[in-house]
Write an enzyme that holds these catalytic residues in place. Structure first.
Site: not given
Ligand code: FNR
Length: 398
Positions: A141, A165, A191, A266, A290
């Site tokens: 992440s 992100y 995402t 995603k 999520h």
């Protein structure tokens, strides 16, 4: 007057305890295979082993947690027909598959999750090792507690994805995508379902703030004049507030061009978003809500998967996640149009209880359950599962 002083002292003490916890956050350092009866039961073991705020952040879902629950219970509405005359030997069952050119020993991968240092001192490095051991792929992440380099070095030669992100600051996006490419990420998971944090009441009740920094944000802060929060001492809403919000198909094109890597979009739950993403150049679609952490009124992912698979029509592969806790769930997702199935929270539970080996134990347990379902459902390979028809109550009431 006396009560006012007492009250003030109590508040001061509470504040200092909060600060002390943030400064001294002690995660597990457990290491070794774990005995698993089922993944759901791991939750209580971890709760007893973890600081309340951290556990609440990991376990929690949005609002009334309807979506958190329905993601798992919706699987119960789908049936696998027992098939027993296929001449399959248990030892012949084959879980091997491929995703975006990566060979996998199992169709089960790990969903990207932030802040894995909450679960274990080695954080994402241990998860990456555990997934490599399981013959699968790790995803880091943007908000991980380890850098891309640390994760790449943890398991040289093993594939990993980087989850992006996007930031409001394009300089960060350029920096992080070039790092992902430099250190050998096999793809970017972009995402798009977190333009604002879901309303998660455990985090509100616990006034949860991340006790550890996000390594990639910290690394960028050192080489730039970016004054964004880098994790430590921030709440999830403050972090999300720094992330890009107004996504358009042009962002997918930007990430593809900037990284030169396959882009997996995603957080798709609608056939329309799937089609738009593919037309914008997505190399794969990741069907996810999520894990029920965002829009509580969203449908369970297993309920929307067939319609998405129909629209995708094999133009790109499909990853599926949210609520997967059983081998039968993996089977049902593959039979409903997924190419690989990702697991979130249970991986962090395995990490907490057994480090890299614990992560591997979670995948091996799911593999075991999946194989039993394959044997009893008459499917020898992942392709056989994908060709299997599932049933619903409506199937029997005609
Ligand atoms: C997540 N998820 C997530 N997703 C993502 O794209 N980037 C991230 O940083 C995170 N962080 C994160 C933290 C924690 C603690 C959890 C539980 C989840 C969502 C994750 O990738 C996945 O979609 C869900 O976890 C899947 O649902 P289950 O398997 O947890 O039910």
């Amino acid at each position: 007057m006396k009560s006012k002083i007492l009250k003030t002292t109590a508040i001061a003490m509470a504040l200092s305890v909060g600060v002390a916890q943030a400064a001294e956050y002690k995660a597990s350092n457990a290491e070794g295979p774990i005995k698993i009866v089922n993944l759901k039961a791991m939750e209580a073991q971890v709760q007893a082993n973890m600081e309340k705020g951290a556990f609440g952040y990991i376990r929690g879902g949005a609002e009334d947690e309807n979506n958190l629950r329905s993601n798992t219970t919706a699987f119960d509405k789908k049936y696998i027909m027992p098939r027993s005359l296929q001449g399959i030997e248990f030892s012949d069952l084959d879980l091997k598959t491929e995703f975006l050119g990566i060979k996998l020993d199992t169709p089960i991968i790990q969903a990207p999750m932030a802040a894995q240092g909450l679960a274990h001192q080695q954080g994402e490095v241990a998860t990456a090792r555990g997934m490599a051991k399981a013959g699968s792929v790790f995803s880091l992440s943007t908000y991980g507690n380890k850098t891309i380099k640390e994760v790449a070095d943890a398991q040289p030669g093993y594939p990993f994805f980087f989850q992006l992100y996007m930031s409001k600051n394009d300089a960060f996006n350029e920096y992080i995508l070039s790092q992902a490419k430099q250190y050998g990420a096999k793809g970017i998971i972009m995402t798009i379902d977190s333009s604002v944090g879901g309303y998660r009441e455990d985090d509100v009740k616990n006034n949860f703030q991340f006790p550890l920094g996000f390594a990639n944000l910290e690394a960028f802060a050192k080489i730039s004049d970016d004054k964004s929060k880098t994790g430590k001492g921030a709440g999830i809403s403050e972090i999300y507030a720094q992330a890009k919000q107004a996504f358009t198909p042009a962002d997918i094109q930007y990430v593809k061009k900037m990284s030169g890597l396959p882009v997996i979009v995603k957080g798709i739950e609608s056939p329309e978003d799937a089609d738009t993403a593919i037309k914008a150049g997505a190399d794969a679609i990741w069907v996810s809500n999520h894990g029920g952490r965002q829009l509580d009124s969203a449908p369970a992912t297993i309920d929307v998967l067939p319609a998405i698979a129909k629209v995708v029509n094999k133009r790109v592969p499909i990853v599926f996640d949210s609520g997967v806790r059983r081998g039968s769930h993996v089977f049902k997702a593959l039979a409903s149009g997924a190419d690989v199935v990702a697991v979130g929270r249970p991986i962090l539970y395995g990490l907490n209880l057994g480090g890299a080996e614990g992560v591997n134990s979670v995948i091996q347990h799911l593999n075991k359950e999946l194989k039993i379902n394959m044997m009893l459902g008459g499917a020898k390979t992942v392709k056989d599962i994908q060709a299997t028809q599932l049933y619903t109550d409506a199937s029997f009431n005609q």
